[in-house]
Enzyme design. Structure first.
Site, mmCIF file in Angstrom:
data_model
loop_
_atom_site.group_PDB
_atom_site.id
_atom_site.type_symbol
_atom_site.label_atom_id
_atom_site.label_comp_id
_atom_site.label_asym_id
_atom_site.label_seq_id
_atom_site.Cartn_x
_atom_site.Cartn_y
_atom_site.Cartn_z
ATOM 1 N N SER A 9 0.851 -1.188 0.000
ATOM 2 C CA SER A 9 0.000 0.000 0.000
ATOM 3 C C SER A 9 0.886 1.237 0.000
ATOM 4 C CB SER A 9 -0.887 0.019 1.243
ATOM 5 O OG SER A 9 -1.362 1.340 1.458
ATOM 6 N N MET A 38 -9.244 7.862 -0.294
ATOM 7 C CA MET A 38 -10.064 8.257 0.861
ATOM 8 C C MET A 38 -10.658 9.642 0.618
ATOM 9 S SD MET A 38 -7.562 7.079 3.943
ATOM 10 C CE MET A 38 -6.645 5.519 3.869
ATOM 11 N N HIS A 67 -8.377 0.665 -3.899
ATOM 12 C CA HIS A 67 -9.264 0.480 -2.743
ATOM 13 C C HIS A 67 -9.985 1.797 -2.475
ATOM 14 C CE1 HIS A 67 -9.355 -0.455 1.904
ATOM 15 N NE2 HIS A 67 -10.563 -0.311 1.388
ATOM 16 N N MET A 69 -12.236 4.039 -0.516
ATOM 17 C CA MET A 69 -12.865 4.308 0.789
ATOM 18 C C MET A 69 -13.637 5.611 0.627
ATOM 19 S SD MET A 69 -9.643 3.075 3.086
ATOM 20 C CE MET A 69 -8.559 3.075 1.653
HETATM 21 C C1 DX5 Z 1 -6.083 1.592 5.655
HETATM 22 C C2 DX5 Z 1 -5.658 1.184 4.271
HETATM 23 C C3 DX5 Z 1 -4.520 0.245 4.246
HETATM 24 C C4 DX5 Z 1 -3.274 0.763 4.903
HETATM 25 C C5 DX5 Z 1 -2.518 -0.377 5.483
HETATM 26 O O1 DX5 Z 1 -7.247 2.333 5.576
HETATM 27 O O2 DX5 Z 1 -6.725 0.573 3.574
HETATM 28 O O3 DX5 Z 1 -4.249 -0.190 2.908
HETATM 29 O O4 DX5 Z 1 -2.436 1.449 4.026
HETATM 30 O O5 DX5 Z 1 -1.440 0.137 6.194
HETATM 31 P P1 DX5 Z 1 -0.673 -0.745 7.270
HETATM 32 O O6 DX5 Z 1 -0.130 -1.934 6.541
HETATM 33 O O7 DX5 Z 1 0.385 0.162 7.759
HETATM 34 O O8 DX5 Z 1 -1.684 -1.119 8.311
HETATM 35 ZN ZN ZN Z 2 -6.277 -0.409 1.577
#
Ligand code: DX5
Ligand code: ZN
Length: 227
Positions: A9, A38, A67, A69
């Site tokens: 990510s 996001m 992804h 959000m």
């Molecule tokens: C959180 C994201 C994740 C995040 C994970 O809302 O969807 O993809 O980047 O980060 P780590 O691996 O640091 O928890």
């Molecule tokens: Zn994510």
């Protein structure tokens, strides 16, 4: 058994040089790039939009796992598809008609993913599995990198795996993935692991070994040969 996919990510990358970061993480052995979008409304943080996905697309050939959000998601699906997403993941709560939204992603020629928040039951995707290429189990509350893994995600992976059966649907886990937690979720049946902070820590010189540590732990605990 589906090959393991490690999807870094870029939420934990250096945002001042995201193109170089995408190139470096692909060269370090990432299978996919995971891009966290996001909106400051569905989740309490704001990140990137389709323009950034488009700008990053030339920096790597591997799939972009986008992804979302955001809510509503429907007005933006085409923009992310056109920007270069290979898979588009939406949350169960991202609109009133999950089935229609997944149909829309498929109609754009992209892989469709559905995301379960920590409080969202596995049963909520039961009636849309025919439209899903991936189901993502959030193992933190979405919005930020670097949070602590929520252990109940392991049982959700087990339950999801039983529900999916032999269908070709990837089981993805996102949030707090380290070599240790990667082993837990891989043993339960996850085949696609998203990790931000555990992969980008230490800078580009560490990316290959950070990816390798997660891949090796997951392979070992899932009975796959370590790559
Ligand atoms: C959180 C994201 C994740 C995040 C994970 O809302 O969807 O993809 O980047 O980060 P780590 O691996 O640091 O928890
Ligand atoms: Zn994510």
């Amino acid at each position: 058994m589906a090959p393991l996919v490690i999807a870094p990510s870029i939420l934990s990358a250096d945002f001042a040089k995201l193109g170089e970061e995408v190139r470096a993480i692909a060269e370090a052995g990432a299978d996919w790039i995971h891009l966290d979008v996001m909106d400051g409304h569905f989740v309490p943080n704001i990140t990137i939009g389709p323009a950034m996905v488009r700008a990053l697309r030339p920096f790597a050939k591997i799939p972009f796992d986008v992804h979302l959000m955001i809510a509503p998601c429907d007005p933006y699906l085409a923009a992310f598809a056109e920007a270069g997403a290979d898979s588009i993941l939406i949350h169960v709560e991202a609109g009133p008609h999950l089935h229609r939204s997944l149909q829309a992603i498929r109609a754009l020629g992209k892989k469709a993913g559905v995301v379960l928040n920590p409080a969202t039951p596995v049963s909520s995707v039961q009636n849309v599995l025919d439209l899903a290429d991936q189901v993502l189990v959030m193992s933190v509350n979405p919005g930020f990198g670097g949070q602590t893994f929520i252990a109940s995600a392991v049982d959700k992976v087990t339950e999801l795996k039983a529900m999916i059966g032999s269908r070709p649907i990837r089981i993805e886990v996102d949030g707090g993935i380290t070599p240790e937690t990667a082993g837990l979720v891989a043993a339960a049946g996850a085949d696609t692991l998203v990790a931000g902070s555990a992969i980008f820590k230490g800078g580009p010189g560490q990316y290959a070994s950070n990816i390798g540590a997660i891949r090796a732990a997951a392979a070992r605990k899932s009975g796959r040969d370590a790559a």
